[in-house]
Enzyme design. Structure first.
Site, mmCIF file in Angstrom:
data_model
loop_
_atom_site.group_PDB
_atom_site.id
_atom_site.type_symbol
_atom_site.label_atom_id
_atom_site.label_comp_id
_atom_site.label_asym_id
_atom_site.label_seq_id
_atom_site.Cartn_x
_atom_site.Cartn_y
_atom_site.Cartn_z
ATOM 1 N N SER A 1 125.161 66.941 -1.059
ATOM 2 C CA SER A 1 124.618 65.869 -0.214
ATOM 3 C C SER A 1 123.227 66.219 0.307
ATOM 4 C CB SER A 1 125.541 65.627 0.986
ATOM 5 O OG SER A 1 126.841 65.278 0.570
HETATM 6 N N1 SAH Z 1 130.565 68.278 0.696
HETATM 7 C C1 SAH Z 1 129.974 68.390 -0.632
HETATM 8 C C2 SAH Z 1 129.635 67.021 -1.163
HETATM 9 C C3 SAH Z 1 129.878 66.942 -2.622
HETATM 10 S S1 SAH Z 1 129.870 65.287 -3.279
HETATM 11 C C4 SAH Z 1 128.778 69.327 -0.628
HETATM 12 O O1 SAH Z 1 128.326 69.715 0.456
HETATM 13 O O2 SAH Z 1 128.307 69.716 -1.699
HETATM 14 C C5 SAH Z 1 131.522 64.743 -2.935
HETATM 15 C C6 SAH Z 1 132.639 65.550 -3.504
HETATM 16 O O3 SAH Z 1 133.855 64.849 -3.214
HETATM 17 C C7 SAH Z 1 132.609 65.713 -5.029
HETATM 18 O O4 SAH Z 1 132.664 67.066 -5.349
HETATM 19 C C8 SAH Z 1 133.858 64.961 -5.497
HETATM 20 O O5 SAH Z 1 134.468 65.532 -6.638
HETATM 21 C C9 SAH Z 1 134.748 65.056 -4.282
HETATM 22 N N2 SAH Z 1 135.815 64.036 -4.203
HETATM 23 C C10 SAH Z 1 135.767 62.725 -4.517
HETATM 24 N N3 SAH Z 1 136.965 62.128 -4.319
HETATM 25 C C11 SAH Z 1 137.809 63.099 -3.840
HETATM 26 C C12 SAH Z 1 139.184 63.143 -3.472
HETATM 27 N N4 SAH Z 1 139.968 62.065 -3.542
HETATM 28 N N5 SAH Z 1 139.690 64.312 -3.047
HETATM 29 C C13 SAH Z 1 138.939 65.440 -2.993
HETATM 30 N N6 SAH Z 1 137.633 65.470 -3.343
HETATM 31 C C14 SAH Z 1 137.070 64.321 -3.765
#
Ligand code: SAH
Length: 220
Positions: free
Chosen positions: A63
């Site tokens: 993000s």
């Molecule tokens: N907090 C992360 C953001 C990554 S983007 C960071 O700081 O890098 C969002 C993430 O949410 C992705 O890796 C995606 O695979 C995950 N995601 C999406 N739907 C999800 C779900 N139902 N359960 C767990 N993770 C999920």
């Protein structure tokens, strides 16, 4: 080797301050965490302290620092708070929450990211974060209730299981899909009306953001 990014990190902190982030603990955490290490493509490291999202594999992104700062600030973490994060991704948001003193549980649905981020966070010294491969829609009922829950992917709906796993007085910070193709950042507080013994959810709405989608089920 790390000092070459030290100045860039301080500049990022000032940029976030100018954009309205006021929580000094959040700014301090961002000033400390080596964000470049969370970005797999080393050619992008020189941009790691710009307010941008970058690919982390499995079609996911780390993000924007402003988004991480904004969500972290909304959570008002107190040391020892039990926090559940949905969407571990690169682990950057998790590191920020750990720096703020959260007792953190984090779930990722992409196996490749889970397999990579678990040892990586440990290598940085974040040994107390509990990471799980699974579907965040279901939360982690065995460790509930949580003081705070944060979703870091675009949610099409407010997951009922997560509201259930929240403590009374606790927050859920969730980017919820709107009709404009973006997400409204919401903070939902679980409130108990003592007279009627009835649970209610107070909603506060903040600005709009753009996240990758929150998907159901797990991915191998
Ligand atoms: N907090 C992360 C953001 C990554 S983007 C960071 O700081 O890098 C969002 C993430 O949410 C992705 O890796 C995606 O695979 C995950 N995601 C999406 N739907 C999800 C779900 N139902 N359960 C767990 N993770 C999920």
């Amino acid at each position: 080797m790390d000092h070459k990014y030290h100045r860039r990190r301080k500049e990022l902190v000032e940029e976030l301050r100018n954009k309205g982030i006021q929580d000094e603990n959040v700014l301090e955490a961002i000033g400390k965490i080596p964000r470049h290490k969370f970005i797999p493509d080393t050619a992008l490291h020189k941009y790691a302290y710009e307010n941008k999202a970058f690919p982390i594999g499995a079609e996911q992104t780390i993000s924007h620092p402003y988004t991480v700062a904004f969500q972290s600030q909304l959570l008002q973490i107190k040391p020892g708070d039990k926090v559940l994060e949905i969407g571990t991704g690169s682990g950057y948001q998790a590191a920020v929450l750990a720096e703020l003193g959260a007792k953190l549980y984090s779930i990722e649905r992409q196996k490749t990211l889970f397999d990579k981020t678990s040892p990586f966070l440990k290598s940085l010294g974040y040994t107390k974060i509990s990471l799980y491969y699974g579907d965040g829609y279901l939360g982690k009922p065995i460790f509930a209730p949580f003081d705070k829950i944060i979703i870091t992917a675009a949610a099409p709906e407010i997951p009922k299981a997560l509201l259930k796993q929240l403590k009374i007085g606790g927050f859920l910070v969730i980017p919820l899909n709107n009709n404009e193709g973006t997400q409204d950042m919401l903070r939902i507080t679980k409130v108990l009306f003592e007279e009627t013994n009835e649970l209610r959810f107070k909603k506060e709405q903040f600005e709009q953001f753009a996240f990758v989608p929150m998907l159901k089920g797990k991915n191998k």
